[in-house]
Write an enzyme that holds these catalytic residues in place. Sequence first.
Site, PDB file in Angstrom:
ATOM      1  N   GLU A  19      -3.583 -16.588 -21.436  1.00  8.18           N
ATOM      2  CA  GLU A  19      -3.936 -16.101 -19.966  1.00  8.18           C
ATOM      3  C   GLU A  19      -2.780 -16.587 -19.184  1.00  8.18           C
ATOM      4  O   GLU A  19      -2.549 -17.731 -18.790  1.00  8.18           O
ATOM      5  CB  GLU A  19      -5.283 -16.628 -19.630  1.00  8.18           C
ATOM      6  CG  GLU A  19      -5.556 -16.224 -18.139  1.00  8.18           C
ATOM      7  CD  GLU A  19      -5.451 -14.814 -17.897  1.00  8.18           C
ATOM      8  OE1 GLU A  19      -6.061 -13.878 -18.472  1.00  8.18           O
ATOM      9  OE2 GLU A  19      -4.677 -14.541 -16.820  1.00  8.18           O
ATOM     10  N   SER A  61      -5.595  -8.626 -11.159  1.00  8.30           N
ATOM     11  CA  SER A  61      -5.957 -10.006 -11.007  1.00  8.30           C
ATOM     12  C   SER A  61      -5.213 -10.971 -12.184  1.00  8.30           C
ATOM     13  O   SER A  61      -5.300 -10.657 -13.167  1.00  8.30           O
ATOM     14  CB  SER A  61      -7.609 -10.239 -11.055  1.00  8.30           C
ATOM     15  OG  SER A  61      -8.056  -9.505 -10.070  1.00  8.30           O
ATOM     16  N   ASN A  77      -5.901 -14.568 -13.578  1.00 10.68           N
ATOM     17  CA  ASN A  77      -6.725 -15.642 -13.582  1.00 10.68           C
ATOM     18  C   ASN A  77      -7.404 -15.663 -14.933  1.00 10.68           C
ATOM     19  O   ASN A  77      -7.624 -14.752 -15.609  1.00 10.68           O
ATOM     20  CB  ASN A  77      -7.770 -15.715 -12.394  1.00 10.68           C
ATOM     21  CG  ASN A  77      -8.502 -14.528 -12.343  1.00 10.68           C
ATOM     22  OD1 ASN A  77      -8.098 -13.407 -11.653  1.00 10.68           O
ATOM     23  ND2 ASN A  77      -9.827 -14.502 -12.731  1.00 10.68           N
ATOM     24  N   MET A 119      -9.999  -9.605 -13.678  1.00 10.20           N
ATOM     25  CA  MET A 119     -10.976  -8.976 -12.669  1.00 10.20           C
ATOM     26  C   MET A 119     -12.287  -9.048 -12.995  1.00 10.20           C
ATOM     27  O   MET A 119     -13.311  -8.984 -11.844  1.00 10.20           O
ATOM     28  CB  MET A 119     -10.525  -7.382 -12.519  1.00 10.20           C
ATOM     29  CG  MET A 119      -9.566  -7.153 -12.092  1.00 10.20           C
ATOM     30  SD  MET A 119      -9.574  -5.165 -11.733  1.00 10.20           S
ATOM     31  CE  MET A 119      -8.043  -4.849 -11.062  1.00 10.20           C
ATOM     32  N   THR A 161     -18.179  -6.380  -9.377  1.00 10.59           N
ATOM     33  CA  THR A 161     -19.278  -5.962  -8.591  1.00 10.59           C
ATOM     34  C   THR A 161     -20.486  -6.093  -9.769  1.00 10.59           C
ATOM     35  O   THR A 161     -21.679  -6.034  -9.387  1.00 10.59           O
ATOM     36  CB  THR A 161     -19.386  -4.657  -7.991  1.00 10.59           C
ATOM     37  OG1 THR A 161     -18.145  -4.634  -7.324  1.00 10.59           O
ATOM     38  CG2 THR A 161     -20.414  -4.441  -7.134  1.00 10.59           C
ATOM     39  N   ALA A 203     -21.494  -3.896 -11.969  1.00 10.06           N
ATOM     40  CA  ALA A 203     -22.291  -2.731 -12.421  1.00 10.06           C
ATOM     41  C   ALA A 203     -22.102  -2.191 -13.690  1.00 10.06           C
ATOM     42  O   ALA A 203     -20.998  -1.985 -14.068  1.00 10.06           O
ATOM     43  CB  ALA A 203     -21.913  -1.490 -11.367  1.00 10.06           C
ATOM     44  N   VAL A 244       2.323 -14.232 -22.026  1.00  9.52           N
ATOM     45  CA  VAL A 244       2.921 -13.585 -23.008  1.00  9.52           C
ATOM     46  C   VAL A 244       3.933 -12.692 -22.917  1.00  9.52           C
ATOM     47  O   VAL A 244       3.766 -11.715 -22.072  1.00  9.52           O
ATOM     48  CB  VAL A 244       1.723 -13.146 -23.819  1.00  9.52           C
ATOM     49  CG1 VAL A 244       2.362 -12.463 -25.047  1.00  9.52           C
ATOM     50  CG2 VAL A 244       0.795 -14.154 -24.281  1.00  9.52           C
ATOM     51  N   HIS A 304     -10.627   1.056 -11.525  1.00  6.25           N
ATOM     52  CA  HIS A 304     -11.000   1.038 -13.014  1.00  6.25           C
ATOM     53  C   HIS A 304     -10.156   1.996 -13.700  1.00  6.25           C
ATOM     54  O   HIS A 304     -10.573   3.033 -14.250  1.00  6.25           O
ATOM     55  CB  HIS A 304     -12.346   2.084 -12.963  1.00  6.25           C
ATOM     56  CG  HIS A 304     -13.551   1.334 -12.389  1.00  6.25           C
ATOM     57  ND1 HIS A 304     -14.633   2.109 -11.794  1.00  6.25           N
ATOM     58  CD2 HIS A 304     -13.686   0.181 -11.930  1.00  6.25           C
ATOM     59  CE1 HIS A 304     -15.385   1.419 -11.152  1.00  6.25           C
ATOM     60  NE2 HIS A 304     -15.106   0.239 -11.302  1.00  6.25           N
ATOM     61  N   THR A 313     -16.379  -1.117 -17.559  1.00 13.48           N
ATOM     62  CA  THR A 313     -16.252  -2.483 -18.385  1.00 13.48           C
ATOM     63  C   THR A 313     -17.445  -2.486 -19.387  1.00 13.48           C
ATOM     64  O   THR A 313     -17.167  -3.214 -20.538  1.00 13.48           O
ATOM     65  CB  THR A 313     -16.635  -3.693 -17.147  1.00 13.48           C
ATOM     66  OG1 THR A 313     -15.801  -3.361 -16.251  1.00 13.48           O
ATOM     67  CG2 THR A 313     -16.384  -4.925 -17.814  1.00 13.48           C
TER      68      THR A 313
HETATM   69  P1  FAD Z   1      -8.983  -8.049 -16.635  1.00 13.18           P
HETATM   70  O1  FAD Z   1     -10.320  -8.391 -16.210  1.00 13.18           O
HETATM   71  O2  FAD Z   1      -8.075  -7.498 -15.848  1.00 13.18           O
HETATM   72  O3  FAD Z   1      -8.129  -9.057 -17.387  1.00 13.18           O
HETATM   73  C1  FAD Z   1      -6.971  -8.735 -17.993  1.00 13.18           C
HETATM   74  C2  FAD Z   1      -6.369 -10.376 -18.088  1.00 13.18           C
HETATM   75  O4  FAD Z   1      -5.087 -10.224 -18.557  1.00 13.18           O
HETATM   76  C3  FAD Z   1      -5.881 -10.793 -16.545  1.00 13.18           C
HETATM   77  O5  FAD Z   1      -6.488 -12.004 -16.542  1.00 13.18           O
HETATM   78  C4  FAD Z   1      -4.239 -11.115 -16.747  1.00 13.18           C
HETATM   79  O6  FAD Z   1      -3.992 -12.105 -15.844  1.00 13.18           O
HETATM   80  C5  FAD Z   1      -4.046 -11.205 -18.077  1.00 13.18           C
HETATM   81  N1  FAD Z   1      -2.808 -10.840 -18.378  1.00 13.18           N
HETATM   82  C6  FAD Z   1      -2.077  -9.897 -18.135  1.00 13.18           C
HETATM   83  N2  FAD Z   1      -0.851  -9.768 -18.528  1.00 13.18           N
HETATM   84  C7  FAD Z   1      -0.637 -10.733 -19.369  1.00 13.18           C
HETATM   85  C8  FAD Z   1       0.295 -11.489 -20.219  1.00 13.18           C
HETATM   86  N3  FAD Z   1       1.655 -10.632 -20.373  1.00 13.18           N
HETATM   87  N4  FAD Z   1       0.212 -12.602 -20.685  1.00 13.18           N
HETATM   88  C9  FAD Z   1      -0.928 -13.213 -20.594  1.00 13.18           C
HETATM   89  N5  FAD Z   1      -2.050 -12.854 -19.934  1.00 13.18           N
HETATM   90  C10 FAD Z   1      -1.894 -11.375 -19.047  1.00 13.18           C
HETATM   91  N6  FAD Z   1     -16.108  -2.676 -13.179  1.00 13.18           N
HETATM   92  C11 FAD Z   1     -17.395  -2.308 -13.684  1.00 13.18           C
HETATM   93  O7  FAD Z   1     -17.482  -1.637 -14.698  1.00 13.18           O
HETATM   94  N7  FAD Z   1     -18.165  -2.317 -12.872  1.00 13.18           N
HETATM   95  C12 FAD Z   1     -18.213  -2.760 -11.562  1.00 13.18           C
HETATM   96  O8  FAD Z   1     -18.959  -3.036 -10.828  1.00 13.18           O
HETATM   97  C13 FAD Z   1     -16.757  -3.589 -11.158  1.00 13.18           C
HETATM   98  N8  FAD Z   1     -16.505  -3.707  -9.819  1.00 13.18           N
HETATM   99  C14 FAD Z   1     -15.360  -4.136  -9.477  1.00 13.18           C
HETATM  100  C15 FAD Z   1     -14.965  -5.063  -8.316  1.00 13.18           C
HETATM  101  C16 FAD Z   1     -13.971  -5.491  -8.103  1.00 13.18           C
HETATM  102  C17 FAD Z   1     -13.484  -6.006  -6.552  1.00 13.18           C
HETATM  103  C18 FAD Z   1     -12.772  -5.564  -9.048  1.00 13.18           C
HETATM  104  C19 FAD Z   1     -11.631  -6.303  -8.823  1.00 13.18           C
HETATM  105  C20 FAD Z   1     -12.955  -4.913 -10.224  1.00 13.18           C
HETATM  106  C21 FAD Z   1     -14.199  -4.131 -10.730  1.00 13.18           C
HETATM  107  N9  FAD Z   1     -14.318  -3.588 -11.798  1.00 13.18           N
HETATM  108  C22 FAD Z   1     -15.619  -3.318 -12.039  1.00 13.18           C
HETATM  109  C23 FAD Z   1     -13.308  -3.633 -12.864  1.00 13.18           C
HETATM  110  C24 FAD Z   1     -13.696  -4.662 -13.799  1.00 13.18           C
HETATM  111  O9  FAD Z   1     -13.399  -5.906 -13.182  1.00 13.18           O
HETATM  112  C25 FAD Z   1     -12.522  -4.387 -14.972  1.00 13.18           C
HETATM  113  O10 FAD Z   1     -12.785  -3.173 -15.599  1.00 13.18           O
HETATM  114  C26 FAD Z   1     -12.702  -5.392 -16.009  1.00 13.18           C
HETATM  115  O11 FAD Z   1     -12.366  -6.736 -15.526  1.00 13.18           O
HETATM  116  C27 FAD Z   1     -11.560  -5.095 -17.170  1.00 13.18           C
HETATM  117  O12 FAD Z   1     -11.636  -6.066 -18.099  1.00 13.18           O
HETATM  118  P2  FAD Z   1     -10.167  -6.448 -19.020  1.00 13.18           P
HETATM  119  O13 FAD Z   1     -10.394  -7.553 -19.601  1.00 13.18           O
HETATM  120  O14 FAD Z   1      -9.733  -5.296 -19.537  1.00 13.18           O
HETATM  121  O15 FAD Z   1      -9.228  -6.720 -17.868  1.00 13.18           O
END
Ligand code: FAD
Length: 519
Positions: free
Chosen positions: A40, A114, A116, A120, A125, A127, A228, A444, A490
């Site tokens: 990460e 995001s 971290n 995200m 939120t 939902a 990465v 999204h 999500t």
């Molecule tokens: P992410 O959670 O974005 O995680 C991807 C990770 O990959 C990150 O930590 C990033 O740092 C890491 N990364 C990227 N590139 C690299 C690299 N080269 N090397 C190492 N690490 C890397 N979705 C819903 O379904 N319902 C909701 O109510 C909703 N509300 C939201 C409200 C807010 C304020 C926010 C910000 C988002 C919301 N979302 C919601 C969206 C939801 O958070 C995302 O759909 C979900 O987090 C996606 O998951 P993910 O694991 O695919 O991506």
Amino acid sequence: MTGRYPGEVDVAVVGSGPAGAAWARTLHENAPDLRVAVFEVGPVLSAPPGDHVKNIADPQARRRAQRASEGPAAEADGEQPPATVDGRRGRPGTFLLGDGFAAGGTGLPVGAMSSNVGGMGAHWTCACPRPGGTERIGFVEDLDDLLDEAERLLGVSAQALADAPLAGEVRRLLGAALDADRPADRRVQPMPLAVRRDDAGRAHWSGPSVVLGDVLERGVALHPETLVERVLREGNGAVRGIAVRDRRDGTTAEVAARTVVVAADALRTPQLLFASGVRPPALGRYLNDQPQVLLAVRLPNEVLAGDGAEDHGDASTAARTAIDGSSGVSWVPFDDDRHPFHGQVMQMDASPVPRPDLPADRPGAYVGLGWFVAKDVRAQDRVEFDETATDDYGMPAPRVHYELTDVDAERLAAARSAITTAAHALGRLIDDEPIELPAGSSLHYQGTTRMGRSDDGTSVCDVNGEVWGVPGLFVAGNGLIPTETACNPTLTTVALAVGGARHVAKTLAHATLDRKDGS
Ligand code: FAD
């Protein structure tokens, strides 16, 4: 070992958001002998790693955790508000796309990410509506089983906040206006949320720590602050590992892996594939950001007067009935025939899109409606990557080409009308007309590594997330979703991650057994 990294793992997962966490958990639960490591780029914010920042009680500590997620430019400066870039403002815990946000068309002016542990998913939120009708991916045969498992991993409940003050009245009024002829599962109802209540009635929001469960204690490794940079491949194209950069000291290393899963969000998963020379024709295309309209209403005095929220009994009841960031969310489901929009209705006090312009009133008086619209998905809406310019991490800089179409304009007009009808059912409109949010607001983003039935040039991966023509390389996240969805993605993303991880657990476990048998 190379520095703090292992020399070899079975599965390297890139990204620790809900998608990466679901892969790690499912792999470990189905094949505990596999060596799984999560890489990460961002820092750990909390204990346990990947917890939701809303669970951090101290507001300053919470703000520091959000700020630490806002990318390289924010890493050093503590509690500042999110940066405004050329008049564009990000949401807390996120940072905006750089200068390539509008390389063509409107682009995504508030497109954000995001960085971290938890991604995200530490800021969302929560939902978790199920997709309905044409939102569903028809060729995922076990979708309902996978959605059940995703609800388990995320800790989804429709009841955790259902008894929030006024929420029942809101649903009664909306239901009376909108439920006629809807199938039972598509009527107005409490929003399924990834939230649980503790014994004292306090809400705990699910971050990826909940999805991970205890797998970090059971041997799955987490490597935070690790970029990465490339997926490494054999001469025949098959995956052989990853190249990483330690963001603490700048050193680089290679980690051998039999399988690599890129779950780095819908903008950076295609970035990493591009940087690795994996560039199928559909990579970055079919970019989908759900347009969104908002309206605020004031509930009628008789509705406010009828609410029993003042009568707090024990501490648990008080925690349940306070109107705060955990107040009830109601759901007006997507329905192809009657209502092709996804409606979220919540007290403005709890809204993720704050309205500081509203006059002071009693808590819960204002209700915000947000209607998400399914985008007219097209190949030319895309994120491309620059061969020479780089982003703040040194990765190929994103260039977004994006535009709403005439079909989108029609859908938005219909959404404005639908949200106005719903708002009138609730009370007095505060806004003259629905407010349309700028592109990128949904957070999204979908479609950029979409899955498909066959390698026909319109998809990047198969139903398990394996990239066409690159054995051992899997993708995960909202980018896989190929359909025109209006609902939050999500839950579906976690479901698809479970499907892919079950497949890989089975395949690698068999290969390991064959090796042990000498067969
Ligand atoms: P992410 O959670 O974005 O995680 C991807 C990770 O990959 C990150 O930590 C990033 O740092 C890491 N990364 C990227 N590139 C690299 C690299 N080269 N090397 C190492 N690490 C890397 N979705 C819903 O379904 N319902 C909701 O109510 C909703 N509300 C939201 C409200 C807010 C304020 C926010 C910000 C988002 C919301 N979302 C919601 C969206 C939801 O958070 C995302 O759909 C979900 O987090 C996606 O998951 P993910 O694991 O695919 O991506």
